[in-house]
Structures are given as C-alpha cells and as structure tokens.
Design a protein around this motif. Structure first.
Motif, PDB file in Angstrom:
ATOM      1  N   HIS A   1       0.808  -1.221   0.000  1.00  0.00           N
ATOM      2  CA  HIS A   1       0.000   0.000   0.000  1.00  0.00           C
ATOM      3  C   HIS A   1       0.839   1.268   0.000  1.00  0.00           C
ATOM      4  N   GLY A   2       2.138   1.135   0.225  1.00  0.00           N
ATOM      5  CA  GLY A   2       3.026   2.279   0.131  1.00  0.00           C
ATOM      6  C   GLY A   2       3.862   2.213  -1.132  1.00  0.00           C
ATOM      7  N   HIS A   3       4.815   1.298  -1.153  1.00  0.00           N
ATOM      8  CA  HIS A   3       5.683   1.117  -2.323  1.00  0.00           C
ATOM      9  C   HIS A   3       4.874   0.788  -3.572  1.00  0.00           C
ATOM     10  N   PHE A   4       3.873  -0.003  -3.456  1.00  0.00           N
ATOM     11  CA  PHE A   4       2.879  -0.401  -4.451  1.00  0.00           C
ATOM     12  C   PHE A   4       3.232  -1.715  -5.145  1.00  0.00           C
ATOM     13  N   GLN A   5       2.526  -2.746  -4.693  1.00  0.00           N
ATOM     14  CA  GLN A   5       2.541  -4.050  -5.352  1.00  0.00           C
ATOM     15  C   GLN A   5       1.278  -4.810  -4.962  1.00  0.00           C
ATOM     16  N   TYR A   6       1.151  -6.026  -5.511  1.00  0.00           N
ATOM     17  CA  TYR A   6      -0.011  -6.878  -5.228  1.00  0.00           C
ATOM     18  C   TYR A   6       0.437  -8.188  -4.583  1.00  0.00           C
ATOM     19  N   ASN A   7       1.389  -8.119  -3.662  1.00  0.00           N
ATOM     20  CA  ASN A   7       1.899  -9.346  -3.046  1.00  0.00           C
ATOM     21  C   ASN A   7       0.836 -10.089  -2.256  1.00  0.00           C
ATOM     22  N   THR A   8      -0.102  -9.374  -1.667  1.00  0.00           N
ATOM     23  CA  THR A   8      -1.084 -10.036  -0.807  1.00  0.00           C
ATOM     24  C   THR A   8      -2.005 -10.965  -1.590  1.00  0.00           C
ATOM     25  N   VAL A   9      -2.154 -10.756  -2.886  1.00  0.00           N
ATOM     26  CA  VAL A   9      -2.972 -11.687  -3.671  1.00  0.00           C
ATOM     27  C   VAL A   9      -2.299 -13.057  -3.695  1.00  0.00           C
ATOM     28  N   MET A  10      -1.014 -13.066  -4.002  1.00  0.00           N
ATOM     29  CA  MET A  10      -0.278 -14.330  -3.991  1.00  0.00           C
ATOM     30  C   MET A  10      -0.245 -14.942  -2.594  1.00  0.00           C
ATOM     31  N   LEU A  11       0.011 -14.120  -1.581  1.00  0.00           N
ATOM     32  CA  LEU A  11       0.049 -14.627  -0.212  1.00  0.00           C
ATOM     33  C   LEU A  11      -1.322 -15.138   0.223  1.00  0.00           C
ATOM     34  N   GLY A  12      -2.373 -14.519  -0.270  1.00  0.00           N
ATOM     35  CA  GLY A  12      -3.713 -14.992   0.058  1.00  0.00           C
ATOM     36  C   GLY A  12      -3.987 -16.376  -0.494  1.00  0.00           C
ATOM     37  N   PHE A  13      -3.547 -16.634  -1.716  1.00  0.00           N
ATOM     38  CA  PHE A  13      -3.714 -17.982  -2.275  1.00  0.00           C
ATOM     39  C   PHE A  13      -2.901 -19.009  -1.476  1.00  0.00           C
ATOM     40  N   VAL A  14      -1.729 -18.611  -0.994  1.00  0.00           N
ATOM     41  CA  VAL A  14      -0.931 -19.525  -0.165  1.00  0.00           C
ATOM     42  C   VAL A  14      -1.661 -19.835   1.137  1.00  0.00           C
ATOM     43  N   ILE A  15      -2.238 -18.817   1.756  1.00  0.00           N
ATOM     44  CA  ILE A  15      -3.001 -19.043   2.989  1.00  0.00           C
ATOM     45  C   ILE A  15      -4.198 -19.940   2.713  1.00  0.00           C
ATOM     46  N   ALA A  16      -4.865 -19.731   1.577  1.00  0.00           N
ATOM     47  CA  ALA A  16      -5.995 -20.591   1.223  1.00  0.00           C
ATOM     48  C   ALA A  16      -5.545 -22.032   1.036  1.00  0.00           C
ATOM     49  N   SER A  17      -4.354 -22.221   0.493  1.00  0.00           N
ATOM     50  CA  SER A  17      -3.818 -23.573   0.344  1.00  0.00           C
ATOM     51  C   SER A  17      -3.590 -24.222   1.705  1.00  0.00           C
ATOM     52  N   LEU A  18      -3.011 -23.471   2.639  1.00  0.00           N
ATOM     53  CA  LEU A  18      -2.816 -23.994   3.993  1.00  0.00           C
ATOM     54  C   LEU A  18      -4.151 -24.290   4.668  1.00  0.00           C
ATOM     55  N   SER A  19      -5.094 -23.382   4.511  1.00  0.00           N
ATOM     56  CA  SER A  19      -6.404 -23.567   5.137  1.00  0.00           C
ATOM     57  C   SER A  19      -7.097 -24.816   4.607  1.00  0.00           C
TER      58      SER A  19
END
Length: 640
Positions: A211-229
């Motif tokens: 949200h500062g530097h600007f990227q969309y890393n949380t989309v990828m991290l969200g899919f990883v969390i969904a995989s763990l879940s």
C-alpha cells in the motif's frame, strides 16, 4: 389389531467443537479475584469484545485495519516523479496498458526494455481486468504509449483501490478462514484468534510494500493461505489448486513449493501407501496449471486465427542457443514460442545473482569477497542452487517423514528463509514470504507466548529495517516509523515495551528454572543487541554522511545486519520444526533418564538416613518438559 410400533431412535446430535475460553498467554488473572490483566496492549483493546458475536467483531477489525491501509496510500509510491522509468507503480500501470491494447501473443514480447511483463499469466489477467475497469473511468490512464509515466491524483486513488479490493477479496478472506481452522486445531479461543487477526493485518512490512511502495503481493500470499487452510480442512486437492493459483500470480510462491510438495508426498506415503491419493494430487495439479495457461494459449490461437499483423517475435534464449527454429504461423509453433517466452520472462537467469543491496547471503558475501572472482570456477546460478537446496533440505526431510499439518507453518518459514538467503535474484520485498508463515505461528497454541511473540516480532522488525532504504526512496519515512512503532507497542515488543523479555512476577534469582514460555538469557541478549544496532544505524543514516568513496556504506551495513539476523531466524524456524515434529522426543527422554540415573542417589533408601542437604536439579528440554533429579549433598554419596 394394532401393529407394534418400532422403537424410536433419536437422531444423533452433531458433535460440536467446543471453543476454549481460556486466556492463556494473553492475560493473567489476579489471585483471589476475577480481575484480568492483559499481557500486552493489543489484548487490552480486544478484551471488551470478548463474548461478542464474530459478525460484529470481525467487520470492526477489517474497518480498523483498512483505515491504516488507506492512510499509507496517501503517501508516495515507487518511482513517483522520477522519470524516465519511474518504478513499480508505473510497471503495474503499464501492464494494464499493454494487456488492454496489444494482442495476447504480444503480452510477453511487447517493448521489453520498458517494464516488460515478467510475472506469470494470472498477474496478466488481473492487470487486464483492472485495466478494463480503469479504462471505463478514464481512458487516458491506460492509453497505449501516450500514458507512459502518467501521474494524477485520481489515477493514484484508483490504483490504490485495486490493491485494497484485491487484498480483501483474496488475502483477508483466506486469512479469516485460515485462523478459524487453525485456531480450532490448536485449541485457542476466539479472543486470542481475533488478537492474531489484528496482529497479522497490522503487519507493517506487508502494508508498507503493497500500500506504500505499491505491489499486489497479498494476492499471492492470500492464495498460499488458502492452500494452507484447505489442508487444515482436510481438502488436499483444493490445496493444490490454490497453490497453483499462487504460483500463477507470482513465481515467488516457489519459496514454499518444497515444503508443500514434501507434505503432500508424505501424506501419500505414510502411514500407508495411497496410490489413488497421489494420482489425484498429480492430475489436479496438472489440470490447475493447464487452466492457468488456458487463456494465454487460447488468446495466442485466436490471434493466429484472426491473422493479426504481428511484429517479429525473437525466440527466447533457450531456443536460440540450441538453434531450434519455430514457425509462429502454425498453432504448435505459436503456442510453443509463447510458453517458452513466458518462462524466460518469469525466470530471469540472465540477470545478476542479486538485485540492489538485499539482506541475503550473497550480497553480504560480495561485500567482503567479490563473487565475480568465482565465475572462472563455477557458475554462480549453479552455486546458488546448491546452497538453496541444502538450506531447504531439512524442512523437506522433516515434513516428508512426518507429514503433520501443524508443522506446515514452520516448514514454510524455514523453506522461504532458505530461498531468501541463498537463492538467485532475490529482492528486498521477498522477505515478505518467510514473514507470512512465521507470523501465522501467532495463531498456534504457543503463538502468543512470550517466546513466540519475541521471535515473530524480532523477525518483523528486522524485515522492516532492511526495507528502510527502499522505503526512504519512496518517501515513506513517516508511515515506516508510525507502523513499526505501533505494531511493537500493540504486541509488547521493543523498543516500546519489554514484556516479551521480562516478567515481573518471576523472581530475579540466578539459577532459577525457566518458565515454559520464557526466553533464555543468550536469546534475550541477542535480540536486544540487534535492536540496539538497528537503532544506532538509524541515527547514523539520519545524521551522519557516509564517506564520499563509499556512498552506499550505510545501506550495505543495513544488509549485512539483516542477513545475520535472518540467518538466526532461519535456524530458529528449522529447530522448532524439528522439535514440534517429535523426532527428538526419544533423545530427550533418554537424556532425562540418563541424568536421573547419573545424579540420582540410591543410598537413602538403603541406610534409612535423612539427608538434609539434597540438591534438586531441574532439567528442561527445549520443548518445555521438565525432569527432576535428586542428587547427594554433604554427607551423602558423591555424584558420579
């Protein structure tokens, strides 16, 4: 004659999972009263909501943390006002421009020197969707070529909004579901789970980068969390699909691939061989990859069918070096060329071993010994592969031999730290990958204990510290300071609190046995030494100019300090993985029995004499188990 009625069998009640109401590790009860004393400040905020409906608590948490995201977005972004290349903000905007106005066949070929697309296809599809919506609002934002370097306040608001909406749809939703599954499996209560949710959403490194530097890393991290879940929900096939989506969005998800591969393979081999499960996982994974690539290949075939007048597309180096010629006017040639070019762009082996000053092993080693001196003897990518493989081998071996879902956060963190420290082409922002599973450990049974909070807080503080040179260039000093100190204050971490390292209820007596969640003295010294070094470095960076001959001296020192700290964090994650797996339980039991036999006196029962000077020795294993051995003092038999 009435027919005898069959006895009524009442329907079995569905077994309900009872949530724990304990406040272990987050609060203390005063003896003789019901007064609750929170262990750290974040608990103080959430305790009034104890017992309230989650339909009230979670929306309030999301609103609260969302406000901080919007506030960070008010500040600058990567490359703002810095032509001609600008930065990551312009790269993401440019990809929305390219996917809007060029044929699919040209996405990975179009003007590569100016922010050519180098992320997997799912990022391209996401850019296409965001670009389509943005074009409906203002076509100038993504006009082909003329929009390069476009900067306006309304474009900034739109781009910031795409990050937040994407994050809440994927990352936040997956995180809430994961905490629900993981907290139940670990037996922690709702208040502790909400505490962890706020702690993870307020993680400063993720907010400052996305949200500062600007990227969309949380989309990828969200899919990883969904995989763990999905694994905790006993849905391994869905876990495969979500992890493929993570890889399809950003190739950095490969940091976790060895750990999840070892777990899935181990679950097919133990406690018995399950061929059907193995085949199902393999087939679903292949189909998921095919689904991710389907729009790209279908678009390529569509461009071929429409006979677009496409410019010359040079073959990627892999094909050119082997003199493999392809005819892009045929379906097979067009698809092959597209896939090889996509792989070439995603894995940039033509670049250097590391980029900029990053806190990993190679950058630190290069400071003291120039790595180009090794090139006549060994290829640096191959050397990096050797070191990376050795670093991820422990997590793979433990997870493969003992595929427990509870071990996955440790294995993910260990594997990701290994990749970050030793792999090829590492960015400063890649530290977000080991931080995610490490921070998810806050949701474990011991997660909010002093030991885990101290280590998770230390790793997060060190990660943000190593990002400071990058964030300073983006004009994010103020958000960096506020978010870092706020997170430390909420979780009781240095420099604003020492609650993780000191308990006033425990006597300060030399030789006192350690409490179950207490840090050892060397660990306390190590952490505080690093906090002092980080504070001193900030003073140097603020008030002292580096030598003219070494203008990057402070940045290099920052990277070296970060590398040393991350190496220790990698060791802690790997050690905890081994301990939690139970592989060393027999060793600790044998050691405790040996010490009991070595120090235990056998003369008291024989001679019937009372010994007034018995010594009691407490042996504590790293897992927290204690064994008490009594030895002889004065007047008794000597210890052997």
């Amino acid at each position: 004659m009435s027919q005898a009625s069959t006895p009524h069998k009442p329907r079995k009640k569905k077994r309900q999972l009872v949530r724990s109401n304990t406040l272990t590790d987050i609060a203390k009860l005063e003896p003789g009263s019901d007064t609750i004393n929170p262990e750290f400040n974040l608990v103080s905020f959430l305790l009034p909501a104890r017992g309230k409906s989650q339909w009230i608590s979670i929306p309030l948490i999301l609103i609260f943390t969302g406000l901080f995201r919007w506030t960070v977005g008010v500040w600058g972004y990567s490359g703002q006002g810095v032509p001609p290349m600008h930065g990551d903000f312009e790269a993401q905007r440019h990809w929305m421009e390219v996917t809007q106005h060029t044929p699919v066949s040209m996405w990975y070929f179009y003007d590569l020197p100016y922010w050519g697309l180098d992320y997997p296809p799912l990022t391209a599809y996401h850019s296409w969707i965001c670009g389509k919506i943005g074009t409906l609002i203002n076509p100038e934002w993504f006009a082909l070529f003329t929009s390069r370097g476009y900067e306006s306040q309304d474009l900034k608001v739109y781009m910031r909004a795409t990050v937040i909406i994407s994050e809440y749809f994927v990352y936040v939703a997956a995180l809430i579901i994961f905490i629900r599954h993981y907290s139940r499996s670990q037996g922690i209560g709702t208040t502790a789970a909400n505490t962890v949710l706020v702690a993870i959403l307020m993680q400063p490194a993720t907010m400052l980068i996305d949200h500062g530097h600007f990227q969309y890393n949380t989309v990828m991290l969200g899919f990883v969390i969904a995989s763990l879940s999905s694994i905790y929900a006993n849905r391994p096939l869905w876990s495969c699909i979500y992890f493929v989506l993570a890889l399809g969005f950003k190739q950095m998800a490969l940091y976790y691939a060895p750990a999840i591969f070892a777990y899935l393979l181990g679950s097919c081999l133990t406690p018995r061989l399950r061929i059907g499960r193995l085949l199902a996982i393999a087939i679903i994974t292949i189909l998921a990859f095919a689904a991710v690539l389907a729009p790209l290949t279908a678009g390529t075939l569509y461009d071929l069918y429409r006979a677009f007048d496409l410019p010359y597309r040079p073959p990627p180096p892999f094909l050119a070096q082997r003199r493999i010629s392809l005819d892009p006017s045929t379906p097979l040639g067009a698809i092959t060329l597209q896939l090889f070019q996509t792989i070439h762009r995603i894995f940039p082996f033509a670049r250097g071993l590391f980029e900029d000053k990053v806190a990993n092993f190679w950058c630190t080693l290069h400071t003291f010994y120039k790595l180009h001196n090794l090139e006549p003897y060994i290829q640096l990518p191959r050397l990096s592969a050797y070191f990376t493989f050795m670093s991820i081998l422990p997590s793979m071996a433990v997870t493969l031999s003992n595929p427990k879902p509870s071990l996955l956060p440790y294995a993910f963190a260990s594997s990701a730290f290994g990749f970050f420290l030793f792999s090829f082409q590492v960015h400063e922002k890649s530290i977000l990958l080991p931080l995610l599973p490490l921070t998810l450990l806050l949701c474990s049974k011991k997660g909010l204990s002093k030991e885990y909070r101290a280590w998770v807080g230390f790793a997060n503080a060190l990660a943000v510290f190593t990002m400071f040179p990058l964030l300073r260039r983006d004009g994010l000093r103020t958000p960096y300071t506020v978010l870092s100190l706020l997170w430390a204050w909420l979780l009781g971490l240095p420099p604003l609190s020492a609650s993780c390292y000191y308990d006033p209820d425990l006597p300060n007596v030399p030789g006192r046995p350690l409490a179950p969640d207490e840090l050892r003295t060397p660990t306390k010294i190590f952490h505080w030494w690093f906090y002092a070094v980080m504070g001193f470095w900030h003073l140097l960076a603020a008030f002292a100019e580096p030598p003219e001959t070494k203008p990057d001296l402070w940045v290099v020192v920052n990277a070296c300090v970060g590398c040393a700290g991350f190496a220790v964090c990698y060791g802690w994650c790997t050690w905890k993985l081994v301990l939690e797996s139970g592989l060393l339980d027999e060793y600790f039991e044998y050691t405790e029995k040996y010490l009991e036999g070595l120090m235990g006196g056998d003369g008291d029962a024989a001679d019937g004499k009372d010994n007034e000077n018995d010594d009691t020795i407490v042996v504590q294993s790293p897992g927290g188990e204690k064994a008490v051995a009594k030895g002889r003092g004065k007047g008794g038999k000597k210890r052997r």
